[in-house]
Design a protein around this motif. Structure first.
Motif, PDB file in Angstrom:
ATOM      1  N   LYS A   9      -4.042  14.817  -5.228  1.00  0.00           N
ATOM      2  CA  LYS A   9      -4.965  13.686  -5.250  1.00  0.00           C
ATOM      3  C   LYS A   9      -4.182  12.371  -5.240  1.00  0.00           C
ATOM      4  O   LYS A   9      -4.545  11.427  -4.525  1.00  0.00           O
ATOM      5  N   ARG A  12      -3.023  11.641  -1.801  1.00  0.00           N
ATOM      6  CA  ARG A  12      -4.119  11.156  -0.950  1.00  0.00           C
ATOM      7  C   ARG A  12      -4.407   9.685  -1.240  1.00  0.00           C
ATOM      8  O   ARG A  12      -4.578   8.877  -0.322  1.00  0.00           O
ATOM      9  N   GLN A  13      -4.470   9.358  -2.520  1.00  0.00           N
ATOM     10  CA  GLN A  13      -4.754   7.978  -2.910  1.00  0.00           C
ATOM     11  C   GLN A  13      -3.636   7.040  -2.460  1.00  0.00           C
ATOM     12  O   GLN A  13      -3.903   5.928  -1.995  1.00  0.00           O
ATOM     13  N   GLU A  15      -1.714   7.337   0.100  1.00  0.00           N
ATOM     14  CA  GLU A  15      -1.832   7.123   1.546  1.00  0.00           C
ATOM     15  C   GLU A  15      -2.942   6.113   1.856  1.00  0.00           C
ATOM     16  O   GLU A  15      -2.792   5.239   2.700  1.00  0.00           O
ATOM     17  N   LYS A  16      -4.060   6.235   1.144  1.00  0.00           N
ATOM     18  CA  LYS A  16      -5.184   5.324   1.334  1.00  0.00           C
ATOM     19  C   LYS A  16      -4.800   3.899   0.930  1.00  0.00           C
ATOM     20  O   LYS A  16      -5.082   2.934   1.644  1.00  0.00           O
ATOM     21  N   HIS A  17      -4.136   3.774  -0.219  1.00  0.00           N
ATOM     22  CA  HIS A  17      -3.714   2.458  -0.706  1.00  0.00           C
ATOM     23  C   HIS A  17      -2.695   1.834   0.243  1.00  0.00           C
ATOM     24  O   HIS A  17      -2.745   0.630   0.515  1.00  0.00           O
ATOM     25  N   ARG A  18      -1.776   2.665   0.745  1.00  0.00           N
ATOM     26  CA  ARG A  18      -0.763   2.165   1.663  1.00  0.00           C
ATOM     27  C   ARG A  18      -1.418   1.599   2.921  1.00  0.00           C
ATOM     28  O   ARG A  18      -1.052   0.520   3.390  1.00  0.00           O
ATOM     29  N   ALA A  19      -2.390   2.305   3.461  1.00  0.00           N
ATOM     30  CA  ALA A  19      -3.075   1.841   4.668  1.00  0.00           C
ATOM     31  C   ALA A  19      -3.780   0.504   4.413  1.00  0.00           C
ATOM     32  O   ALA A  19      -3.750  -0.407   5.250  1.00  0.00           O
ATOM     33  N   HIS A  20      -4.386   0.383   3.248  1.00  0.00           N
ATOM     34  CA  HIS A  20      -5.078  -0.859   2.896  1.00  0.00           C
ATOM     35  C   HIS A  20      -4.088  -2.005   2.737  1.00  0.00           C
ATOM     36  O   HIS A  20      -4.333  -3.123   3.213  1.00  0.00           O
TER      37      HIS A  20
END
Length: 88
Positions: A9, A12-13, A15-20
């Protein structure tokens, strides 16, 4: 590779934070580029308005700890000097 469910988890988070964060940094660079382009054209009004739009964007990234405050201050200082140097 993550070994536990919580590590999966977290990955996953992350990766999401990095993209943002990438999009926010890109938005900041675009704002800086906009100021520099206006300075290059010699348009003082455009440069000042784009500088006023760029400063809160840069400060937001500092508050979110995406860039260091010294880096933000350096950007703002250099942009302000370029805008100020435009002859009227």
């Amino acid at each position: 590779m993550a070994n536990t469910k919580s590590a999966e988890k977290a990955a996953r988070q992350a990766e999401k934070h990095r993209a943002h964060n990438v999009t926010l940094r890109s938005r900041m660079r675009s704002a800086i580029r906009k100021v520099n382009d206006a300075v290059t054209k010699g348009s003082k009004d455009d440069a000042q308005s784009s500088y006023r739009a760029a400063v809160p964007l840069i400060d937001t990234l500092v508050n979110k700890r995406i860039i260091h405050r010294n880096q933000a201050d350096r950007h703002k200082s250099r942009l302000a000097a370029r805008v100020k140097a435009i002859s009227t």
